[in-house]
Design a protein around this motif. Structure first.
Motif, PDB file in Angstrom:
ATOM      1  N   LEU A   8      -7.679  -3.540   4.209  1.00 25.62           N
ATOM      2  CA  LEU A   8      -6.418  -3.105   3.612  1.00 25.62           C
ATOM      3  C   LEU A   8      -5.438  -4.274   3.514  1.00 25.62           C
ATOM      4  O   LEU A   8      -4.744  -4.425   2.507  1.00 25.62           O
ATOM      5  N   GLN A   9      -5.380  -5.074   4.572  1.00 27.20           N
ATOM      6  CA  GLN A   9      -4.482  -6.237   4.562  1.00 27.20           C
ATOM      7  C   GLN A   9      -4.790  -7.136   3.368  1.00 27.20           C
ATOM      8  O   GLN A   9      -3.883  -7.567   2.659  1.00 27.20           O
ATOM      9  N   GLN A  10      -6.063  -7.406   3.177  1.00 23.49           N
ATOM     10  CA  GLN A  10      -6.476  -8.298   2.099  1.00 23.49           C
ATOM     11  C   GLN A  10      -6.191  -7.679   0.734  1.00 23.49           C
ATOM     12  O   GLN A  10      -5.643  -8.326  -0.159  1.00 23.49           O
ATOM     13  N   GLU A  11      -6.567  -6.430   0.583  1.00 22.04           N
ATOM     14  CA  GLU A  11      -6.420  -5.773  -0.713  1.00 22.04           C
ATOM     15  C   GLU A  11      -4.963  -5.621  -1.138  1.00 22.04           C
ATOM     16  O   GLU A  11      -4.634  -5.771  -2.315  1.00 22.04           O
ATOM     17  N   ASN A  69       5.752   0.932  18.311  1.00 23.31           N
ATOM     18  CA  ASN A  69       4.400   1.061  17.762  1.00 23.31           C
ATOM     19  C   ASN A  69       3.316   0.996  18.823  1.00 23.31           C
ATOM     20  O   ASN A  69       2.134   0.996  18.501  1.00 23.31           O
ATOM     21  N   LEU A  70       3.713   0.979  20.089  1.00 30.69           N
ATOM     22  CA  LEU A  70       2.744   0.972  21.184  1.00 30.69           C
ATOM     23  C   LEU A  70       2.471   2.374  21.728  1.00 30.69           C
ATOM     24  O   LEU A  70       1.688   2.538  22.657  1.00 30.69           O
ATOM     25  N   ILE A  71       3.099   3.374  21.145  1.00 26.65           N
ATOM     26  CA  ILE A  71       2.865   4.751  21.587  1.00 26.65           C
ATOM     27  C   ILE A  71       1.385   5.074  21.445  1.00 26.65           C
ATOM     28  O   ILE A  71       0.687   4.442  20.650  1.00 26.65           O
ATOM     29  N   LEU A 127      -1.695  -6.050  11.354  1.00 25.53           N
ATOM     30  CA  LEU A 127      -2.171  -6.236  12.724  1.00 25.53           C
ATOM     31  C   LEU A 127      -1.287  -7.146  13.574  1.00 25.53           C
ATOM     32  O   LEU A 127      -1.590  -7.361  14.741  1.00 25.53           O
ATOM     33  N   ASP A 128      -0.222  -7.668  13.021  1.00 29.32           N
ATOM     34  CA  ASP A 128       0.648  -8.571  13.768  1.00 29.32           C
ATOM     35  C   ASP A 128       1.521  -7.757  14.719  1.00 29.32           C
ATOM     36  O   ASP A 128       2.397  -7.024  14.295  1.00 29.32           O
ATOM     37  N   TYR A 130       0.061   1.145  12.682  1.00 28.91           N
ATOM     38  CA  TYR A 130      -0.028  -0.166  12.047  1.00 28.91           C
ATOM     39  C   TYR A 130       1.173  -0.331  11.107  1.00 28.91           C
ATOM     40  O   TYR A 130       1.203   0.271  10.031  1.00 28.91           O
ATOM     41  N   PRO A 131       2.158  -1.150  11.521  1.00 27.66           N
ATOM     42  CA  PRO A 131       3.320  -1.375  10.657  1.00 27.66           C
ATOM     43  C   PRO A 131       2.997  -2.404   9.577  1.00 27.66           C
ATOM     44  O   PRO A 131       2.412  -3.448   9.862  1.00 27.66           O
TER      45      PRO A 131
END
Length: 159
Positions: free
Chosen positions: A86-89, A134-136, A95-96, A17-18
């Protein structure tokens, strides 16, 4: 159950997750604690479940699950719900999948795919630029094929 990332086999399943920005130094310890707590409660009922994480470049959150640990859709849903928290915090995007992470000198850049194509066209990045795939899917791929020149990645179609 949480285990050290280094102790997982090379075939452990990974998800990268970048983050849309680097985590600030004052955020790192708390972030690591939250992720470890999540992993320890993720599949509490499954005694053989082994999982870990790694925070790479203070920007990539990598979850890993040992290859013989069973993961079902409900487990993935729990992980995604946690990532959304985590994104919100931290006020970030994790997740993009329509973005590109690449190295520019010693810095990691995060750009939307459309903007990355413009950088290629303007020759601001070259075929030798290192990108993060990031698809590994496995720890072995993370260690050997995650950071590669554009020519060795799926981004080469844009050259």
């Amino acid at each position: 159950m949480f285990t050290a990332f280094k102790d997982l086999s090379s075939q452990a399943k990974v998800w990268v997750y970048p983050s849309s920005r680097k985590f600030y130094p004052q955020e790192i310890e708390g972030l690591q604690q939250k992720i470890e707590e999540f992993i320890n409660t993720w599949k509490l009922e499954d005694e053989g479940f082994l999982a870990s994480f790694s925070l790479l470049y203070n920007r990539f959150v990598v979850f890993a699950v040992e290859e013989n640990s069973e993961i079902v859709n409900a487990d993935i849903d729990k992980k995604v719900a946690f990532v959304l928290q985590l994104q919100q915090e931290y006020d970030i995007e994790l997740l993009d999948k329509m973005n590109v992470c690449f190295k520019q000198g010693e810095h990691v850049q995060y750009k939307e795919l459309k903007e990355f194509k413009k950088l290629l066209k303007n020759k601001s990045v070259s075929a030798k630029t290192v990108v993060f795939d990031n698809l590994i899917q496995t720890k072995e791929e993370l260690e050997n094929y995650w950071e590669v020149p554009i020519t060795e990645s799926w981004y080469n179609r844009f050259l």
